[in-house]
Design an enzyme around this catalytic site. Structure first.
Site, mmCIF file in Angstrom:
data_model
loop_
_atom_site.group_PDB
_atom_site.id
_atom_site.type_symbol
_atom_site.label_atom_id
_atom_site.label_comp_id
_atom_site.label_asym_id
_atom_site.label_seq_id
_atom_site.Cartn_x
_atom_site.Cartn_y
_atom_site.Cartn_z
ATOM 1 N N GLU A 282 -14.846 20.065 -16.688
ATOM 2 C CA GLU A 282 -16.164 19.072 -16.459
ATOM 3 C C GLU A 282 -15.345 17.686 -16.901
ATOM 4 O O GLU A 282 -15.509 17.141 -15.837
ATOM 5 C CB GLU A 282 -18.008 18.356 -17.379
ATOM 6 C CG GLU A 282 -18.358 20.223 -16.970
ATOM 7 C CD GLU A 282 -18.550 20.434 -15.098
ATOM 8 O OE1 GLU A 282 -18.727 19.669 -14.722
ATOM 9 O OE2 GLU A 282 -19.246 21.235 -14.664
ATOM 10 N N HIS B 27 -10.494 13.037 -12.668
ATOM 11 C CA HIS B 27 -10.483 12.608 -10.902
ATOM 12 C C HIS B 27 -10.662 11.371 -11.244
ATOM 13 O O HIS B 27 -10.476 10.750 -9.841
ATOM 14 C CB HIS B 27 -11.216 13.885 -10.356
ATOM 15 C CG HIS B 27 -9.996 14.325 -8.836
ATOM 16 N ND1 HIS B 27 -11.061 14.638 -8.334
ATOM 17 C CD2 HIS B 27 -9.596 13.302 -8.130
ATOM 18 C CE1 HIS B 27 -10.621 14.725 -7.265
ATOM 19 N NE2 HIS B 27 -9.208 13.913 -7.034
HETATM 20 ZN ZN LIG Z 1 -16.958 21.972 -10.918
#
Ligand SMILES: [Zn+2]
Length: 649
Positions: free
Chosen positions: A437, A443
């Site tokens: 996660e 990202h």
């Molecule tokens: Zn994921």
């Protein structure tokens, strides 16, 4: 940065609702202004103007969705039921506006990022039916499909609250530790509550075969009766998705869905799943022989228990003996955050003065190596009634460096909250979840795109799991592992033999884990490809089994990770015909992982981290995502890379 975080203590649902309604109205006015602009379309008066529209809606919507998944409950459920049709209609208004579509058709720009954004906008209009001959019918289908997805979502959340096994004789809990028992204790019984997967964690420790089997049975049959029955909804939903695909001029829903994805199409998805599934099945059959030495009448429910024993035999450790070395805070600080610091130079500092939407939510301030603010990170790790199952990342605010907007990013999980003052000791899977996660979070944090529409995790969903699956690799890096895996009482590092076993365990049990996933992904495909769909609720379970049998991938010892009746990914929306995406993204992640391993220090360097950040994590969907992938690895991906990653070759 503190002013970025909404003040949840004063936010009311009425206010959120009012903001969303006003936000939609505001954005429709902004769209109308662009659509009716008498000047010839330009990037500034069309693309940029549309990209900047809807700021109020985005913010209110992000808050709403965060609360709906992290808090849930009746009030939010009712609001969700009310808002979803309106939000669907709102997005239809945009995607079915031919005036906007025609303006995009006239744009072109020398800047590759802008040109790609124009192409992506045009693709989205076409995928959603701008050329559809019967737009009224399309609108009706879209609204009904969204309603059904919401209803499925809510029934599955209720299943998670209700599904479990009631045990009245404590002897039947043999194998469960004291803390777990205490968590299950109710007035007159113990209630082993089911997690979202078919196969339950506790099956690996429960000593009484009867109890394991009863637990698996309640798990896999949930959603077939009573108020949480989802079968009729699924039948209607898949019929309507198919009808909509035909209306849009495509053979099936899977083909529609894959229009904007990085995979070439449904056949490629099926080929990948079948290739990986067959390799997994071969490993399952090998493992089953070993397990039958331990348990001659082995059933699916017994698999995790004996696999645990086999792990102890083959690797010298059982899952439980690891737990004292896997304490939540240490894993975060000295594992997840530490690895990110070594790769990207970022630091996270907890801000106990900042409050989230629940007293258990923790807030960290994130900074670049040079001290520049990068955003806020929130962690909501404990399970509670009403909260959605599993683990996920969400964004309260997206990064948009051009306008100075810093991201606020959340990771949610469903760990059982320990008694006050007690440490939370995790399983190895939980550790990987935390790294996973946080890969999504990175990202989001590193996003640096010109347009909001293409920021961060706004990439095709079969690409979005690349950064997260890749980030799991750092859980295994010896330097990271030896830092976070320490005894919660003594601080002693994980003994060398256990450490070696953990590193070596990555491929252990992968036959079962891979096959249960592939089965679920193929069930998802089966519901969304050309062919005859069930018309009656009671055909749902048979449909799944037959779909897998046709591919020779039904296995009596390996229940699909989800049966349809509780398969939220595919029927609550989001991953419909798209559950394959995890495997496709893993082929990409596996190649990047191999690239990292070939770098100095197994890739745990600022140099390697910067390359990933520059070429891939910062890019969002500002260029074709596979270009970003190739810019790091210099090659294309194949199923073989996944088989290597999972030790299945
Ligand atoms: Zn994921």
């Amino acid at each position: 940065m503190t002013n970025l975080l909404p003040d949840f203590s004063t936010l009311t649902l009425d206010q959120i609702e009012a903001d969303i309604l006003a936000g939609m109205e505001e954005q429709r006015a902004q769209w109308e202004e662009v659509a009716t602009n008498p000047e010839a379309p330009t990037v500034a008066n069309t693309l940029v103007a549309l990209d900047e529209s809807g700021a109020r809606l985005d913010r209110a919507g992000a808050i709403f969705w965060t609360l709906a998944s992290s808090i849930g409950g009746d009030e939010l459920d009712r609001l969700q039921e009310k808002l979803v049709p309106l939000l669907t209609e709102h997005s239809n208004t945009y995607l079915l506006d031919e005036r906007l579509y025609r303006r995009f058709l006239e744009l072109s720009d020398p800047d590759p990022q802008t040109q790609w954004e124009i192409a992506e906008q045009i693709r989205a209009f076409e995928q959603h039916g701008i050329a559809c001959p019967d737009k009224e019918q399309l609108r009706r289908l879209n609204v009904r499909i969204a309603e059904l997805e919401t209803e499925v979502d809510q029934r599955i959340s209720k299943q998670l609250e209700e599904t479990g096994l009631s045990v009245t004789d404590e002897a039947e809990l043999a194998g469960l530790d004291e803390a777990t028992r205490a968590g299950y204790r109710r007035d007159h019984d113990w209630f082993i509550r089911c997690r979202n997967f078919s196969t339950q964690l506790d099956q690996s420790v429960l000593e009484e075969p009867r109890v394991r089997r009863a637990l698996l049975e309640v798990s896999v049959t949930r959603g077939r009766t009573g108020a949480t029955d989802t079968r009729a909804l699924i039948v209607e939903l898949t019929q309507l998705r198919s009808e909509r695909a035909h209306l849009l001029g495509f053979p099936d829903h899977a083909t529609v869905v894959m229009q904007g994805e990085t995979i070439p199409g449904p056949d490629a998805a099926q080929d990948l799943l079948v290739e990986v599934g067959r390799a997994a099945r071969a490993r399952v059959d090998e493992d089953a022989q070993k397990l039958r030495q331990l348990c001659p009448d082995l059933e699916a429910a017994d698999w995790p228990f004996y696999e645990n024993q086999l792990r102890a035999q083959e690797l010298g450790f059982d899952a439980e003996s690891l737990r004292p070395y896997l304490e939540l805070n240490r894993i975060l600080t000295d594992g997840v955050f530490y690895a990110a610091n070594r790769l990207y130079g970022i630091t996270l500092t907890e801000r106990p003065d900042l409050r989230g939407w629940h007293e258990d939510v923790r807030v960290w301030e994130v900074k670049e190596e040079d001290g520049t603010a990068l955003g806020l990170f929130l962690g909501d790790y404990f399970t509670r009634p009403g909260k959605s199952g599993g683990a996920w990342m969400s964004e309260l605010q997206e990064a948009h460096p051009a306008s100075g907007q810093l991201p606020i990013i959340t990771n949610d999980a469903n760990f059982t909250k320990p008694a006050p003052g007690q440490p939370l000791l995790l399983t190895w899977d939980d550790v990987e979840t935390l790294f996973h996660e946080f890969g999504h979070a990175l990202h989001g944090f590193f996003s640096d795109t010109k347009y909001r529409d293409s920021a961060g995790t706004n990439v095709p969903r079969d690409f979005v799991e690349l950064p997260s699956q890749l980030n799991e690799m750092w859980a295994f890096h010896p330097e990271v592992l030896s830092r976070y895996a320490r005894h919660y009482q003594t601080g002693e590092p994980l003994p060398a033999d256990l450490l070696a076993a953990v590193v070596g365990s990555k491929s252990f049990g992968q036959g079962f884990a891979t096959l249960e996933y592939v089965e679920a992904a193929l069930i998802d495909q089966a519901w969304h490809r050309e062919g005859t769909l069930p018309t009656e609720a009671d055909q749902v379970p048979t449909f799944e089994v037959e779909a897998l049998e046709r591919l020779d991938l039904w296995h009596d010892l390996v229940p699909p990770r989800y049966r349809s009746t509780y398969f939220a990914h595919t029927f609550a929306g989001g991953y419909d015909a798209g559950y394959y995406a995890y495997m496709w993204a893993e082929t990409l992640a596996a190649e990047v992982e191999e690239w990292f391993r070939a770098q100095p220090n197994g890739g745990l360097t600022r140099e390697a981290g910067e390359k990933l950040r520059r070429e891939l994590l910062s890019r969002g969907n500002s260029r074709p995502p596979l270009d970003s992938f190739r810019a790091v690895t210099g090659k294309d991906a194949s199923a073989q890379s996944v088989l290597r990653r999972r030790g299945l070759v």
